[in-house]
Enzyme design. Sequence first.
Site, PDB file in Angstrom:
ATOM      1  N   ASN A 115      -0.326   1.113   5.928  1.00  0.00           N
ATOM      2  CA  ASN A 115       0.440   0.214   5.060  1.00  0.00           C
ATOM      3  C   ASN A 115       1.110  -0.797   5.974  1.00  0.00           C
ATOM      4  OD1 ASN A 115       2.009  -1.055   3.125  1.00  0.00           O
ATOM      5  ND2 ASN A 115       3.700   0.393   3.383  1.00  0.00           N
ATOM      6  N   GLY A 116       0.830  -2.074   5.747  1.00  0.00           N
ATOM      7  CA  GLY A 116       1.457  -3.115   6.565  1.00  0.00           C
ATOM      8  C   GLY A 116       0.477  -4.248   6.792  1.00  0.00           C
ATOM      9  N   ARG A 171       3.977   1.035  -6.579  1.00  0.00           N
ATOM     10  CA  ARG A 171       3.912   0.045  -5.490  1.00  0.00           C
ATOM     11  C   ARG A 171       2.796  -0.964  -5.718  1.00  0.00           C
ATOM     12  NH1 ARG A 171       6.468   2.048  -0.832  1.00  0.00           N
ATOM     13  NH2 ARG A 171       5.057   0.992   0.592  1.00  0.00           N
ATOM     14  N   GLU A 173      16.254 -15.671 -18.465  1.00  0.00           N
ATOM     15  CA  GLU A 173      15.281 -14.581 -18.536  1.00  0.00           C
ATOM     16  C   GLU A 173      15.928 -13.206 -18.617  1.00  0.00           C
ATOM     17  OE1 GLU A 173      12.770 -15.151 -14.930  1.00  0.00           O
ATOM     18  OE2 GLU A 173      11.207 -14.487 -16.293  1.00  0.00           O
ATOM     19  N   GLU A 192      15.217 -23.171 -11.251  1.00  0.00           N
ATOM     20  CA  GLU A 192      14.946 -21.732 -11.064  1.00  0.00           C
ATOM     21  C   GLU A 192      16.188 -20.919 -11.372  1.00  0.00           C
ATOM     22  OE1 GLU A 192      12.417 -20.172 -11.057  1.00  0.00           O
ATOM     23  OE2 GLU A 192      12.937 -18.185 -10.312  1.00  0.00           O
ATOM     24  N   TRP A 235      -2.991  -2.157  -1.634  1.00  0.00           N
ATOM     25  CA  TRP A 235      -2.626  -3.452  -2.214  1.00  0.00           C
ATOM     26  C   TRP A 235      -3.232  -4.471  -1.249  1.00  0.00           C
ATOM     27  CZ3 TRP A 235      -0.373  -6.068  -6.209  1.00  0.00           C
ATOM     28  CH2 TRP A 235       0.026  -7.376  -5.956  1.00  0.00           C
ATOM     29  N   HIS A 271      24.014 -39.226 -19.879  1.00  0.00           N
ATOM     30  CA  HIS A 271      23.198 -39.909 -20.895  1.00  0.00           C
ATOM     31  C   HIS A 271      23.051 -39.067 -22.150  1.00  0.00           C
ATOM     32  CE1 HIS A 271      22.276 -43.139 -18.118  1.00  0.00           C
ATOM     33  NE2 HIS A 271      22.165 -42.207 -17.179  1.00  0.00           N
ATOM     34  N   LYS A 290       4.975  -9.705 -17.485  1.00  0.00           N
ATOM     35  CA  LYS A 290       4.932 -10.081 -16.063  1.00  0.00           C
ATOM     36  C   LYS A 290       3.862 -11.157 -15.835  1.00  0.00           C
ATOM     37  CE  LYS A 290       5.902 -10.106 -11.755  1.00  0.00           C
ATOM     38  NZ  LYS A 290       7.128 -10.835 -11.350  1.00  0.00           N
ATOM     39  N   CYS A 312       0.842  -1.196   0.000  1.00  0.00           N
ATOM     40  CA  CYS A 312       0.000   0.000   0.000  1.00  0.00           C
ATOM     41  C   CYS A 312       0.879   1.248   0.000  1.00  0.00           C
ATOM     42  CB  CYS A 312      -0.871   0.019   1.246  1.00  0.00           C
ATOM     43  SG  CYS A 312      -1.863  -1.451   1.433  1.00  0.00           S
TER      44      CYS A 312
HETATM   45  C1  AGP Z   1       9.495 -16.045 -13.744  1.00  0.00           C
HETATM   46  O1  AGP Z   1      10.540 -15.152 -13.423  1.00  0.00           O
HETATM   47  C2  AGP Z   1       8.717 -15.582 -14.950  1.00  0.00           C
HETATM   48  N1  AGP Z   1       8.242 -14.257 -14.758  1.00  0.00           N
HETATM   49  C3  AGP Z   1       7.649 -16.573 -15.365  1.00  0.00           C
HETATM   50  O2  AGP Z   1       8.241 -17.829 -15.564  1.00  0.00           O
HETATM   51  C4  AGP Z   1       6.503 -16.760 -14.349  1.00  0.00           C
HETATM   52  O3  AGP Z   1       6.965 -17.461 -13.229  1.00  0.00           O
HETATM   53  C5  AGP Z   1       5.389 -17.568 -15.020  1.00  0.00           C
HETATM   54  O4  AGP Z   1       4.924 -16.849 -16.142  1.00  0.00           O
HETATM   55  C6  AGP Z   1       4.221 -17.845 -14.081  1.00  0.00           C
HETATM   56  O5  AGP Z   1       3.638 -16.628 -13.680  1.00  0.00           O
HETATM   57  P1  AGP Z   1       2.570 -16.656 -12.477  1.00  0.00           P
HETATM   58  O6  AGP Z   1       3.328 -17.116 -11.261  1.00  0.00           O
HETATM   59  O7  AGP Z   1       2.070 -15.256 -12.362  1.00  0.00           O
HETATM   60  O8  AGP Z   1       1.498 -17.647 -12.841  1.00  0.00           O
END
Ligand code: AGP
Length: 613
Positions: free
Chosen positions: A102-103, A27, A493, A486, A76, A509, A608, A2
């Site tokens: 906020n919190g 934010r 990425e 990861e 938020w 393999h 995103k 927030c």
């Molecule tokens: C991860 O860094 C990427 N932004 C991407 O792999 C992401 O994790 C994936 O698109 C899933 O997104 P979500 O967690 O919002 O479902």
Amino acid sequence: MCGIVGFNGYEQAAPILLEGLTKLEYRGYDSAGLAVRNDANDVELVKAKGRLRALYEKTNGGIAMQGTCGIGHTRWATHGEPNENNAHPHCSDDRNVVAVHNGIIENYKELQAKLLRHDYKFYSQTDTEIAVKLIDYYYKKYKGGPVDAIARAMMRIRGSYALAVLFKDYPNEIYTARKDSPMVIGIAGDETFMASDVPAILKYTRNVYFIGNMEIARLGKGTVEFFNIDRELIEKEPEEITWDAEAAEKGGFEHFMIKEIHEQPKAVRDTINTSVNEDGTIDLSPLGIDEEEIRKYTQIHIVACGSAYHVGMVSQYIIEDLCRIPVRVELASEFRYRNPILDPNGLVIVISQSGETADSLAALREAKSKGIPTLGIVNVIGSSIAREADHVFYTMAGPEIAVATTKAYSAQLICIYLLAIKFAEVRGTIDTEKRDQMIAELRTLPYKIERILEDKERIQWFAAKFSNAKDIFFIGRGIDYGITMEGSLKMKEVSYIHSEAYAAGELKHGTISLVEDGTLVIGSLTQKELYEKTLSNMLECKTRGAYLMGITSYGNYSIEDSADFTVYIPKTDPHFATSLAVIPLQLLGYYLSVTKGLNVDKPRNLAKSVTVE
Ligand code: AGP
């Protein structure tokens, strides 16, 4: 997170508050509101769901709200749906106390029960309304004035807060209080400003006060007084802000990704604290899954995409080991089209930061169409997956701006640990002593992440050596294999360097043919019983010319006989190792991207939230 703003001066407050809120939009928020006092007249409150434009329209750009003292908020959602009723400011029923926050108030249920016993009623689903009414309660009970009432409330509240409060009896004053959530106060002539973050007041002044934890402030018109929790006046010197507006949005960090990497201790702590009681018991009642159901589970499917899928990959080892429930992890884009065979006594867990990923949402609907109970682990309250899943477990990471997820990923891991421990306890596969041990260790993770972050310059130095790398291999076994997935995705990425995560035992393999002189091979070695095996796989690569980086716990110093570069992480329960080992890998990807001069917060070709197939 927030955003809160406050203004007290001789100009109309509302337009200034609105402009301050626009500077905090980064934010993330889902609703907003203002409260303005026009001298001794009653406070005027206006709230609106959605973007700030709605609030601008409702208040005609703020002109419609008369008054020179006010507070504002962008919300938020952490407790309660994003809607106008839950939007801030919140107030006591007689509007004696009005506030923005906020919190996260962790003990909101306990405080609400206390207030209900004193005939308070509640109109919203928020923890903030409870805090406001607690201040009102103490103000009326002890008649000690605003500072006293706020101080008493602070003694009872457990959690984090940046509060800005208006009192009916004090029309030309704003009171603020802070614990853990950010707040800055600035003075310019006969005007006083406050906000969650510097960008909101930078236009007016660079001389600011950073109110300390457990401190209270009284904001007059061009004046500010600070008090400690004992209501004693304390002296503070103003500080000068040297950042520009853009840097200020990132809290002084260069990019949102590195800022969010550093927000992980808080995201982890907040996610733990919203479900773990002080006595170490886990309260998953908000999820609405009863213990009888948990005892009946015969199969768990974890379905997700990208980094969320990688959380699933480590989850299978954790849940199977602790709960002895078979777990199958699937890519949502595969699950949704393969007409999956799902056990009627199973549970489908969909993990998604945004809660809007098309494939994950479709997978959720596929599971529901087969009558299987679904649980969403989601960061955005009120998102599609959160609304459509039968049960929801919210991560408390706050809004994540960088496309490459870090803090949301770490918060998802915490939800999985808590689910696994709770399910194991209910099913009797761990006893109370084991649970207490694991919860105690879980609570150390934020501090251990902070310790790893202190070592970031060493990783930055290492990254610079490999900025021309063409291929990087990440290898591991068991949970370490999930960790390397990861690490590899972060690398690809944001640095655009090709990399692969590989089960260490699988390299021979075929894929090992790709290893040549100077190929960087990164081995994750957090699982004690697999350590030697993975190390020997790393050495197989070394004999073929690879440059070895190892990630392992402090104490495994013999690795330096084999690895060319090692990052040590604090020891922890092997089930939680991902939370620590992933930090150096996030940093490695970040620094490689920055070294290459790339747009680390908005990498090419990526979004995103992937809301299309
Ligand atoms: C991860 O860094 C990427 N932004 C991407 O792999 C992401 O994790 C994936 O698109 C899933 O997104 P979500 O967690 O919002 O479902």
